[in-house]
Enzyme design. Sequence first.
Site: not given
Ligand code: GUN
Length: 285
Positions: A53, A97, A120
């Site tokens: 990211k 996350q 998200d």
């Molecule tokens: N953990 C696995 N996929 C995601 C996601 O799309 N967003 C977040 N914040 N955590 C994750």
Amino acid sequence: MTAQIINGQEIAAKKRVEIAKKVEDLKSQGVTPGLAVILVGNNHASQTYVKSKEKACNELGMYTLLIKMEEEITERELLVKIEELNADPKIHGILVQLPLPKQIDERKVIEAISPLKDVDGFHPINIGRMMTGQNAFLPCTPYGIMVLLEETGISIPGKHVVVVGRSNIVGKPVGQLFLNQHATVTYCHSRTKDLEFHTKQADILISAVGIPNFINAEHVKDGAVVIDVGMNRNEAGKLCGDVSFEEVSEKAGYITPVPKGVGPMTITMLMYNTLKSAAESFARI
Ligand code: GUN
């Protein structure tokens, strides 16, 4: 029939060029889109995702702030950090996350993020807005699937979409996005009786269960569009999806591979949401 491969990596690359251009436009008006990523603890997969990211943000010319917190932090410490980021004008998107350590209530954390910075698309306000067809941040993986189909020229209205899996992150919202686009949607899950009966009806079959080889040729109608959201490791430790690719690609009309299918779209749509948030914050000034 031999399926046409939907190349997620190519489509993601094309979208990223478009996003980078819009980031430049916004920067020339004095706003640099900024994403804060909070990583709690030492989960290996999470560390990898967070790095990707950060890298994508840098490549697209966005500002990125990575905040690492110890595994043992309290829920309150995390909530205080989120409040700080909610108030920071350089930050347009906040991503915590997941998963989080067990002492922290994930729902409380998600609800603490300002819905205006919830890139998200996990906040109940954004989920409610999505369900009612209003302007919202759409969750990145479901949104990425819709873009894959749009870019491939697959029409959705009137199609029968069967979603296997009902997670809050993928299964539930992706069905809703298809419904918003006038599809007929069936949800299947671990308690569904006669799964094959349902999946064989699908014009578009989405598998988001997390089990290798869960979907084989017997589950698929000739010519169907098969979207594989699985990110699993097989016995040899190799990355694989939920779909038995070899046999299903002989029967389907279109199929996404793993890797290079849905995966690259998720981060791309996160970048898109961060750009959207920055553009909307600029419009509010
Ligand atoms: N953990 C696995 N996929 C995601 C996601 O799309 N967003 C977040 N914040 N955590 C994750």
